[in-house]
Design a protein around this motif. Structure first.
Motif, PDB file in Angstrom:
ATOM      1  N   TYR A  88     -10.737  15.616  -0.922  1.00 15.59           N
ATOM      2  CA  TYR A  88      -9.923  15.135   0.195  1.00 15.59           C
ATOM      3  C   TYR A  88      -9.680  13.636   0.086  1.00 15.59           C
ATOM      4  O   TYR A  88      -8.523  13.174   0.129  1.00 15.59           O
ATOM      5  CB  TYR A  88     -10.604  15.463   1.518  1.00 15.59           C
ATOM      6  N   LEU A  89     -10.738  12.852  -0.052  1.00 18.45           N
ATOM      7  CA  LEU A  89     -10.605  11.398  -0.096  1.00 18.45           C
ATOM      8  C   LEU A  89      -9.898  10.935  -1.361  1.00 18.45           C
ATOM      9  O   LEU A  89      -9.104   9.985  -1.334  1.00 18.45           O
ATOM     10  CB  LEU A  89     -11.975  10.740   0.032  1.00 18.45           C
ATOM     11  N   ARG A  90     -10.163  11.598  -2.476  1.00 14.74           N
ATOM     12  CA  ARG A  90      -9.481  11.223  -3.721  1.00 14.74           C
ATOM     13  C   ARG A  90      -7.982  11.491  -3.624  1.00 14.74           C
ATOM     14  O   ARG A  90      -7.162  10.675  -4.067  1.00 14.74           O
ATOM     15  CB  ARG A  90     -10.089  11.975  -4.907  1.00 14.74           C
ATOM     16  N   SER A  91      -7.623  12.621  -3.031  1.00 16.66           N
ATOM     17  CA  SER A  91      -6.195  12.939  -2.895  1.00 16.66           C
ATOM     18  C   SER A  91      -5.513  11.972  -1.926  1.00 16.66           C
ATOM     19  O   SER A  91      -4.368  11.567  -2.143  1.00 16.66           O
ATOM     20  CB  SER A  91      -6.008  14.385  -2.434  1.00 16.66           C
ATOM     21  N   ARG A  92      -6.211  11.586  -0.887  1.00 17.38           N
ATOM     22  CA  ARG A  92      -5.645  10.596   0.036  1.00 17.38           C
ATOM     23  C   ARG A  92      -5.410   9.272  -0.690  1.00 17.38           C
ATOM     24  O   ARG A  92      -4.398   8.591  -0.482  1.00 17.38           O
ATOM     25  CB  ARG A  92      -6.586  10.396   1.223  1.00 17.38           C
ATOM     26  N   GLY A  93      -6.360   8.891  -1.528  1.00 25.50           N
ATOM     27  CA  GLY A  93      -6.209   7.664  -2.296  1.00 25.50           C
ATOM     28  C   GLY A  93      -5.032   7.730  -3.251  1.00 25.50           C
ATOM     29  O   GLY A  93      -4.249   6.778  -3.378  1.00 25.50           O
ATOM     30  N   ARG A  94      -4.872   8.857  -3.933  1.00 20.34           N
ATOM     31  CA  ARG A  94      -3.751   9.015  -4.860  1.00 20.34           C
ATOM     32  C   ARG A  94      -2.415   9.038  -4.102  1.00 20.34           C
ATOM     33  O   ARG A  94      -1.404   8.541  -4.597  1.00 20.34           O
ATOM     34  CB  ARG A  94      -3.920  10.291  -5.689  1.00 20.34           C
ATOM     35  N   GLY A  95      -2.431   9.619  -2.913  1.00 15.75           N
ATOM     36  CA  GLY A  95      -1.214   9.626  -2.113  1.00 15.75           C
ATOM     37  C   GLY A  95      -0.771   8.222  -1.742  1.00 15.75           C
ATOM     38  O   GLY A  95       0.422   7.887  -1.826  1.00 15.75           O
ATOM     39  N   GLU A  96      -1.719   7.402  -1.326  1.00 12.77           N
ATOM     40  CA  GLU A  96      -1.392   6.005  -1.014  1.00 12.77           C
ATOM     41  C   GLU A  96      -0.838   5.298  -2.252  1.00 12.77           C
ATOM     42  O   GLU A  96       0.134   4.538  -2.162  1.00 12.77           O
ATOM     43  CB  GLU A  96      -2.629   5.270  -0.523  1.00 12.77           C
ATOM     44  N   ALA A  97      -1.459   5.557  -3.394  1.00 10.69           N
ATOM     45  CA  ALA A  97      -1.056   4.874  -4.622  1.00 10.69           C
ATOM     46  C   ALA A  97       0.365   5.246  -5.033  1.00 10.69           C
ATOM     47  O   ALA A  97       1.157   4.382  -5.435  1.00 10.69           O
ATOM     48  CB  ALA A  97      -2.036   5.208  -5.747  1.00 10.69           C
ATOM     49  N   VAL A  98       0.701   6.536  -4.919  1.00 14.65           N
ATOM     50  CA  VAL A  98       2.033   6.958  -5.347  1.00 14.65           C
ATOM     51  C   VAL A  98       3.101   6.430  -4.395  1.00 14.65           C
ATOM     52  O   VAL A  98       4.192   6.015  -4.835  1.00 14.65           O
ATOM     53  CB  VAL A  98       2.112   8.492  -5.481  1.00 14.65           C
ATOM     54  N   VAL A  99       2.819   6.376  -3.106  1.00 11.14           N
ATOM     55  CA  VAL A  99       3.772   5.818  -2.147  1.00 11.14           C
ATOM     56  C   VAL A  99       3.958   4.322  -2.396  1.00 11.14           C
ATOM     57  O   VAL A  99       5.079   3.798  -2.356  1.00 11.14           O
ATOM     58  CB  VAL A  99       3.305   6.081  -0.702  1.00 11.14           C
ATOM     59  N   ALA A 100       2.857   3.617  -2.699  1.00 14.19           N
ATOM     60  CA  ALA A 100       2.945   2.181  -2.981  1.00 14.19           C
ATOM     61  C   ALA A 100       3.767   1.913  -4.234  1.00 14.19           C
ATOM     62  O   ALA A 100       4.555   0.954  -4.283  1.00 14.19           O
ATOM     63  CB  ALA A 100       1.547   1.598  -3.136  1.00 14.19           C
ATOM     64  N   GLU A 101       3.598   2.769  -5.245  1.00 14.45           N
ATOM     65  CA  GLU A 101       4.354   2.591  -6.491  1.00 14.45           C
ATOM     66  C   GLU A 101       5.847   2.771  -6.252  1.00 14.45           C
ATOM     67  O   GLU A 101       6.672   1.999  -6.756  1.00 14.45           O
ATOM     68  CB  GLU A 101       3.850   3.593  -7.536  1.00 14.45           C
ATOM     69  N   ILE A 102       6.210   3.781  -5.479  1.00 18.70           N
ATOM     70  CA  ILE A 102       7.620   4.032  -5.174  1.00 18.70           C
ATOM     71  C   ILE A 102       8.195   2.888  -4.345  1.00 18.70           C
ATOM     72  O   ILE A 102       9.326   2.438  -4.567  1.00 18.70           O
ATOM     73  CB  ILE A 102       7.776   5.385  -4.452  1.00 18.70           C
ATOM     74  N   ALA A 103       7.411   2.397  -3.396  1.00 15.36           N
ATOM     75  CA  ALA A 103       7.872   1.281  -2.567  1.00 15.36           C
ATOM     76  C   ALA A 103       8.113   0.039  -3.414  1.00 15.36           C
ATOM     77  O   ALA A 103       9.117  -0.674  -3.227  1.00 15.36           O
ATOM     78  CB  ALA A 103       6.841   0.989  -1.478  1.00 15.36           C
ATOM     79  N   LYS A 104       7.226  -0.228  -4.337  1.00 11.52           N
ATOM     80  CA  LYS A 104       7.370  -1.404  -5.208  1.00 11.52           C
ATOM     81  C   LYS A 104       8.599  -1.276  -6.095  1.00 11.52           C
ATOM     82  O   LYS A 104       9.338  -2.247  -6.308  1.00 11.52           O
ATOM     83  CB  LYS A 104       6.113  -1.564  -6.068  1.00 11.52           C
ATOM     84  N   ARG A 105       8.820  -0.078  -6.597  1.00  6.45           N
ATOM     85  CA  ARG A 105       9.937   0.153  -7.512  1.00  6.45           C
ATOM     86  C   ARG A 105      11.286   0.152  -6.809  1.00  6.45           C
ATOM     87  O   ARG A 105      12.295  -0.279  -7.388  1.00  6.45           O
ATOM     88  CB  ARG A 105       9.708   1.484  -8.239  1.00  6.45           C
ATOM     89  N   THR A 106      11.327   0.618  -5.576  1.00  4.27           N
ATOM     90  CA  THR A 106      12.607   0.808  -4.890  1.00  4.27           C
ATOM     91  C   THR A 106      12.871  -0.180  -3.757  1.00  4.27           C
ATOM     92  O   THR A 106      13.991  -0.264  -3.257  1.00  4.27           O
ATOM     93  CB  THR A 106      12.671   2.226  -4.295  1.00  4.27           C
ATOM     94  N   GLY A 107      11.838  -0.896  -3.323  1.00  3.31           N
ATOM     95  CA  GLY A 107      12.003  -1.796  -2.189  1.00  3.31           C
ATOM     96  C   GLY A 107      11.871  -1.105  -0.839  1.00  3.31           C
ATOM     97  O   GLY A 107      12.187  -1.701   0.200  1.00  3.31           O
ATOM     98  N   LEU A 108      11.398   0.126  -0.842  1.00  3.07           N
ATOM     99  CA  LEU A 108      11.213   0.877   0.396  1.00  3.07           C
ATOM    100  C   LEU A 108      10.189   0.176   1.290  1.00  3.07           C
ATOM    101  O   LEU A 108       9.116  -0.235   0.827  1.00  3.07           O
ATOM    102  CB  LEU A 108      10.736   2.295   0.069  1.00  3.07           C
ATOM    103  N   ALA A 109      10.518   0.035   2.572  1.00  2.00           N
ATOM    104  CA  ALA A 109       9.622  -0.622   3.528  1.00  2.00           C
ATOM    105  C   ALA A 109       8.616   0.399   4.062  1.00  2.00           C
ATOM    106  O   ALA A 109       8.983   1.314   4.806  1.00  2.00           O
ATOM    107  CB  ALA A 109      10.432  -1.215   4.679  1.00  2.00           C
ATOM    108  N   VAL A 110       7.345   0.230   3.684  1.00  2.00           N
ATOM    109  CA  VAL A 110       6.303   1.209   4.010  1.00  2.00           C
ATOM    110  C   VAL A 110       5.162   0.535   4.773  1.00  2.00           C
ATOM    111  O   VAL A 110       4.756  -0.590   4.453  1.00  2.00           O
ATOM    112  CB  VAL A 110       5.728   1.865   2.739  1.00  2.00           C
TER     113      VAL A 110
END
Length: 320
Positions: A120-142
């Motif tokens: 559970y905690l590992r998947s939550r961590g990976r979820g945060e990481a993937v959203v952060a990567e997309i935000a950095k790449r696209t400029g999405l405000a998260v």
């Protein structure tokens, strides 16, 4: 008036957020595969409940394109964590970026860590990481929120304890020393709804926690006290806690799993307090009595509020 897409909006947190947003005059869309679960939201004046499977990429894409803000509350304590906590947030973030959504709010959890002790905690961590990567790449405000266990009128935490206390004279309690900084659902809703109008919250991750730290044993004893019943709470050691969780995994409702026990190895607390920019969090003792009580509990509750029954501890300096 903003158009806000609320994913996972029929649950405890989503319902509180939907109510808060509609009171502000915002238009809220809650897609769900089970309209029966969301029928209470139909009473909200500017809330639309749609029958939709948001896991379908085309369906999600069509929903996202018509909204200014997306709030993703989808999560699970059991099942396919990778799909729910990693793949789905990535899909949501990509859709938001593609349609230039103004804001994405991503709900994670206290203790989220790619190296955490549970799936559970590992998947939550990976979820945060993937959203952060997309935000950095696209400029999405998260903006990311990490709540502790959330309680409220229809929660499945304190209310579950109350049901157990009513049924059984002895409560064998797994992981009794696990710690929680439980937070009121209305405080969570306030933080989320405020954040979407605050540019300074973009790119930030905020813990959402209550003002006190409790052990699981203290929480159960609190529920016993306000129930007005006499119950014996017996704390189980590590092996018996794991055995109990194994048995519970095969019971209807899955009250507890071995992965839940593993998650509780990490304190469900924060070294940082509830963010001051969102106001002050309410104490559990001041909020639950309105809905969590039983015959005989009324008089004893006042005794509890004087601090006799439960000794809360101060917030720890770290999560170690």
């Amino acid at each position: 008036m903003k158009r806000i897409l609320l994913l996972g909006g029929s649950g405890l947190i989503g319902s509180a957020i939907a109510e808060t947003l509609t009171k502000r005059g915002e238009f809220v869309t809650v897609p769900t595969r089970d309209r029966e679960r969301a029928k209470h939201l139909l009473l909200l004046p500017t809330c639309e409940v749609l029958s939709a499977n948001v896991r379908d990429p085309d369906t999600l894409d069509k929903l996202v394109r018509h909204h200014d803000v997306v709030i993703n509350l989808v999560g699970s304590l059991h099942g396919d964590f990778e799909s729910v906590h990693v793949a789905f947030p990535a899909l949501v973030a990509e859709c938001c970026a593609r349609h230039r959504v103004q804001r994405l709010v991503h709900m994670s959890a206290i203790g989220a860590d790619v190296g955490g002790p549970s799936q559970y905690l590992r998947s939550r961590g990976r979820g945060e990481a993937v959203v952060a990567e997309i935000a950095k790449r696209t400029g999405l405000a998260v903006t990311v929120f990490r709540p502790s266990v959330v309680y409220g009128e229809h929660d499945k935490f304190l209310n579950m304890f109350m049901k157990l206390v009513k049924l059984f004279p002895v409560i064998p309690l797994g992981s009794p020393e696990a710690t929680f900084q439980v937070v009121w659902v209305q405080d969570v809703a306030r933080a989320v709804t405020m954040a979407i109008d605050m540019p300074e919250t973009v790119g930030k991750t905020y813990p959402l926690v209550g003002p006190k730290v409790y052990s699981l044993r203290q929480l159960i004893e609190f529920v016993v006290l306000i129930s007005g019943k006499k119950r014996l709470v017996i704390g189980l050691g590590a092996r018996l806690s794991a055995l109990q969780a194994t048995v519970f995994e095969f019971l209807p409702g899955r009250i507890m799993t071995r992965d839940n026990v593993a998650s509780m190895q990490t304190p469900n607390t924060s070294s940082e307090p509830f963010p001051a920019i969102f106001g002050r969090p309410a104490a559990m003792e001041d909020t639950v009595y309105a809905y969590l009580h039983a015959d005989g509990g009324r008089g004893r509750y006042q005794h509890f509020r004087k601090g006799i029954a439960v000794d809360s501890r101060q917030v720890p300096d770290d999560k170690s």
